[in-house]
Design a protein around this motif. Structure first.
Motif, PDB file in Angstrom:
ATOM      1  N   LEU A  55      28.178  46.085  62.647  1.00  0.00           N
ATOM      2  CA  LEU A  55      27.657  45.237  61.676  1.00  0.00           C
ATOM      3  C   LEU A  55      28.322  44.624  60.709  1.00  0.00           C
ATOM      4  O   LEU A  55      29.456  45.356  60.052  1.00  0.00           O
ATOM      5  N   SER A  56      28.257  43.262  60.136  1.00  0.00           N
ATOM      6  CA  SER A  56      28.734  42.507  59.300  1.00  0.00           C
ATOM      7  C   SER A  56      27.992  43.202  57.798  1.00  0.00           C
ATOM      8  O   SER A  56      27.078  43.775  57.902  1.00  0.00           O
ATOM      9  N   GLN A  57      28.738  42.836  56.692  1.00  0.00           N
ATOM     10  CA  GLN A  57      28.162  43.348  55.539  1.00  0.00           C
ATOM     11  C   GLN A  57      26.510  42.592  55.382  1.00  0.00           C
ATOM     12  O   GLN A  57      25.805  43.039  55.003  1.00  0.00           O
ATOM     13  N   VAL A  58      26.446  41.539  55.927  1.00  0.00           N
ATOM     14  CA  VAL A  58      25.289  40.811  55.658  1.00  0.00           C
ATOM     15  C   VAL A  58      24.256  41.124  56.520  1.00  0.00           C
ATOM     16  O   VAL A  58      23.128  41.145  56.271  1.00  0.00           O
ATOM     17  N   GLU A  59      24.690  41.448  57.841  1.00  0.00           N
ATOM     18  CA  GLU A  59      23.486  42.065  58.604  1.00  0.00           C
ATOM     19  C   GLU A  59      23.248  43.373  58.313  1.00  0.00           C
ATOM     20  O   GLU A  59      21.839  43.634  58.240  1.00  0.00           O
ATOM     21  N   ALA A  60      23.937  44.447  57.683  1.00  0.00           N
ATOM     22  CA  ALA A  60      23.552  45.631  57.277  1.00  0.00           C
ATOM     23  C   ALA A  60      22.746  45.467  55.860  1.00  0.00           C
ATOM     24  O   ALA A  60      21.764  46.142  55.570  1.00  0.00           O
ATOM     25  N   ALA A  61      23.032  44.522  55.061  1.00  0.00           N
ATOM     26  CA  ALA A  61      22.357  44.307  53.823  1.00  0.00           C
ATOM     27  C   ALA A  61      21.013  43.550  54.491  1.00  0.00           C
ATOM     28  O   ALA A  61      19.910  43.983  53.717  1.00  0.00           O
ATOM     29  N   GLY A  62      20.752  42.962  55.337  1.00  0.00           N
ATOM     30  CA  GLY A  62      19.492  42.365  55.877  1.00  0.00           C
ATOM     31  C   GLY A  62      18.788  43.754  56.302  1.00  0.00           C
ATOM     32  O   GLY A  62      17.428  43.556  56.271  1.00  0.00           O
ATOM     33  N   ARG A  63      19.409  44.571  56.994  1.00  0.00           N
ATOM     34  CA  ARG A  63      18.827  45.789  57.586  1.00  0.00           C
ATOM     35  C   ARG A  63      18.004  46.488  56.430  1.00  0.00           C
ATOM     36  O   ARG A  63      16.773  47.392  56.666  1.00  0.00           O
ATOM     37  N   LEU A  64      18.809  46.370  55.278  1.00  0.00           N
ATOM     38  CA  LEU A  64      18.511  47.472  54.150  1.00  0.00           C
ATOM     39  C   LEU A  64      17.666  46.655  53.266  1.00  0.00           C
ATOM     40  O   LEU A  64      16.970  47.280  52.235  1.00  0.00           O
ATOM     41  N   GLY A  65      17.560  45.311  53.480  1.00  0.00           N
ATOM     42  CA  GLY A  65      16.524  44.563  52.222  1.00  0.00           C
ATOM     43  C   GLY A  65      17.415  44.632  51.103  1.00  0.00           C
ATOM     44  O   GLY A  65      16.638  44.497  49.896  1.00  0.00           O
ATOM     45  N   VAL A  66      18.671  44.496  50.779  1.00  0.00           N
ATOM     46  CA  VAL A  66      19.401  44.348  49.737  1.00  0.00           C
ATOM     47  C   VAL A  66      19.983  42.904  49.762  1.00  0.00           C
ATOM     48  O   VAL A  66      20.349  42.368  50.868  1.00  0.00           O
ATOM     49  N   ASP A  67      20.351  42.496  48.537  1.00  0.00           N
ATOM     50  CA  ASP A  67      21.156  41.082  48.356  1.00  0.00           C
ATOM     51  C   ASP A  67      22.382  41.371  48.663  1.00  0.00           C
ATOM     52  O   ASP A  67      23.101  42.528  48.740  1.00  0.00           O
ATOM     53  N   ARG A  68      23.118  40.256  49.261  1.00  0.00           N
ATOM     54  CA  ARG A  68      24.641  40.118  49.378  1.00  0.00           C
ATOM     55  C   ARG A  68      25.576  40.742  48.317  1.00  0.00           C
ATOM     56  O   ARG A  68      26.445  41.706  48.606  1.00  0.00           O
ATOM     57  N   THR A  69      25.230  40.510  47.335  1.00  0.00           N
ATOM     58  CA  THR A  69      25.977  40.886  46.213  1.00  0.00           C
ATOM     59  C   THR A  69      26.169  42.329  45.959  1.00  0.00           C
ATOM     60  O   THR A  69      26.991  42.870  45.943  1.00  0.00           O
ATOM     61  N   THR A  70      24.835  42.847  46.019  1.00  0.00           N
ATOM     62  CA  THR A  70      24.501  44.370  45.974  1.00  0.00           C
ATOM     63  C   THR A  70      25.160  45.027  47.097  1.00  0.00           C
ATOM     64  O   THR A  70      26.001  46.146  47.019  1.00  0.00           O
ATOM     65  N   MET A  71      25.244  44.699  48.346  1.00  0.00           N
ATOM     66  CA  MET A  71      25.839  45.099  49.593  1.00  0.00           C
ATOM     67  C   MET A  71      27.590  45.267  49.267  1.00  0.00           C
ATOM     68  O   MET A  71      27.946  46.268  49.762  1.00  0.00           O
ATOM     69  N   VAL A  72      27.796  43.991  48.928  1.00  0.00           N
ATOM     70  CA  VAL A  72      29.347  44.213  48.694  1.00  0.00           C
ATOM     71  C   VAL A  72      29.741  45.172  47.403  1.00  0.00           C
ATOM     72  O   VAL A  72      30.886  45.898  47.810  1.00  0.00           O
ATOM     73  N   ALA A  73      28.941  45.391  46.427  1.00  0.00           N
ATOM     74  CA  ALA A  73      29.317  46.564  45.485  1.00  0.00           C
ATOM     75  C   ALA A  73      29.129  47.796  46.302  1.00  0.00           C
ATOM     76  O   ALA A  73      30.145  48.660  46.041  1.00  0.00           O
ATOM     77  N   LEU A  74      28.014  47.878  47.015  1.00  0.00           N
ATOM     78  CA  LEU A  74      28.151  49.178  47.636  1.00  0.00           C
ATOM     79  C   LEU A  74      29.079  49.475  48.650  1.00  0.00           C
ATOM     80  O   LEU A  74      29.704  50.607  48.812  1.00  0.00           O
ATOM     81  N   ILE A  75      29.659  48.597  49.594  1.00  0.00           N
ATOM     82  CA  ILE A  75      30.564  48.689  50.271  1.00  0.00           C
ATOM     83  C   ILE A  75      31.967  48.882  49.592  1.00  0.00           C
ATOM     84  O   ILE A  75      32.626  49.713  50.175  1.00  0.00           O
ATOM     85  N   ASP A  76      32.491  48.305  48.547  1.00  0.00           N
ATOM     86  CA  ASP A  76      33.376  48.394  47.869  1.00  0.00           C
ATOM     87  C   ASP A  76      33.487  49.966  47.340  1.00  0.00           C
ATOM     88  O   ASP A  76      34.585  50.512  47.375  1.00  0.00           O
ATOM     89  N   GLY A  77      32.485  50.435  46.691  1.00  0.00           N
ATOM     90  CA  GLY A  77      32.354  51.826  46.202  1.00  0.00           C
ATOM     91  C   GLY A  77      32.645  52.914  47.301  1.00  0.00           C
ATOM     92  O   GLY A  77      33.454  53.691  47.346  1.00  0.00           O
ATOM     93  N   LEU A  78      31.846  52.720  48.610  1.00  0.00           N
ATOM     94  CA  LEU A  78      31.983  53.514  49.843  1.00  0.00           C
ATOM     95  C   LEU A  78      33.537  53.407  50.294  1.00  0.00           C
ATOM     96  O   LEU A  78      33.934  54.411  50.848  1.00  0.00           O
ATOM     97  N   GLU A  79      34.186  52.355  50.235  1.00  0.00           N
ATOM     98  CA  GLU A  79      35.390  51.927  50.724  1.00  0.00           C
ATOM     99  C   GLU A  79      36.459  52.767  49.890  1.00  0.00           C
ATOM    100  O   GLU A  79      37.435  53.250  50.194  1.00  0.00           O
ATOM    101  N   ASP A  80      36.223  52.588  48.659  1.00  0.00           N
ATOM    102  CA  ASP A  80      36.863  53.318  47.566  1.00  0.00           C
ATOM    103  C   ASP A  80      37.144  54.750  47.777  1.00  0.00           C
ATOM    104  O   ASP A  80      38.036  55.367  47.382  1.00  0.00           O
ATOM    105  N   HIS A  81      35.875  55.242  48.212  1.00  0.00           N
ATOM    106  CA  HIS A  81      35.880  56.913  48.580  1.00  0.00           C
ATOM    107  C   HIS A  81      36.154  57.163  49.965  1.00  0.00           C
ATOM    108  O   HIS A  81      36.032  58.314  50.431  1.00  0.00           O
ATOM    109  N   GLY A  82      36.813  56.507  50.825  1.00  0.00           N
ATOM    110  CA  GLY A  82      37.074  56.418  52.086  1.00  0.00           C
ATOM    111  C   GLY A  82      36.174  56.820  53.047  1.00  0.00           C
ATOM    112  O   GLY A  82      36.363  57.501  54.129  1.00  0.00           O
TER     113      GLY A  82
END
Length: 149
Positions: A55-82
């Motif tokens: 899944l791309s970030q956009v596709e994951a955001a769509g499945r969760l019903g969150v906007d793209r900006t929120t998804m980027v922040a979530l992915i950034d945090g999850l990536e920072d934690h490995g």
């Protein structure tokens, strides 16, 4: 006889009850997930990314019903934690595919188990049959909402 026009007490109002129940469940879930280093929204992202298809970030955001900006922040945090890794989509280099790391898969397993146990404890006063009926009813309402989008 005159009709009683006094306002209803707050307690039996659906919105109020749903808000209070959601707040209690959110607190119980947060306590259960804290030891795993994720919150409910982050766990939802991990679960969506573990669906088995890239899944791309956009596709994951769509499945969760969150906007793209929120998804980027979530992915950034999850990536920072490995927990997740981004990589370029070989078919479309403008997209990032996001996947779980082995540590992310392990975190998902343990955190999902903790979430499920907290949810079962939360629903226990209803009994299994009533809890299952409640979950099915909520799924119907969510499906109805999706049909209108």
């Amino acid at each position: 006889m005159t009709a009683d026009t006094s306002p209803l007490p707050v307690e039996p109002r659906l919105g109020h009850l749903l808000a209070r129940v959601h707040a209690r469940l959110a607190r119980a879930s947060a306590l259960a997930l804290a030891r795993h280093g994720v919150d409910g929204q982050e766990l939802a992202v991990l679960a969506v990314l573990a669906c088995g298809e890239p899944l791309s970030q956009v596709e994951a955001a769509g499945r969760l019903g969150v906007d793209r900006t929120t998804m980027v922040a979530l992915i950034d945090g999850l990536e920072d934690h490995g927990l997740v890794v981004r990589r370029r989509n070989v078919q479309d280099r403008r997209k990032n595919i996001v996947g779980l790391t082995p540590y992310g898969e392990e975190c998902l397993r343990h955190a999902e188990g903790a979430r499920l146990a907290a949810e079962r404890r939360f629903l226990a006063p209803l009994g299994e049959e009533t809890a299952a009926t409640l979950l099915r009813a909520l799924q119907v309402l969510v499906a109805e909402d999706r049909g209108r989008e």
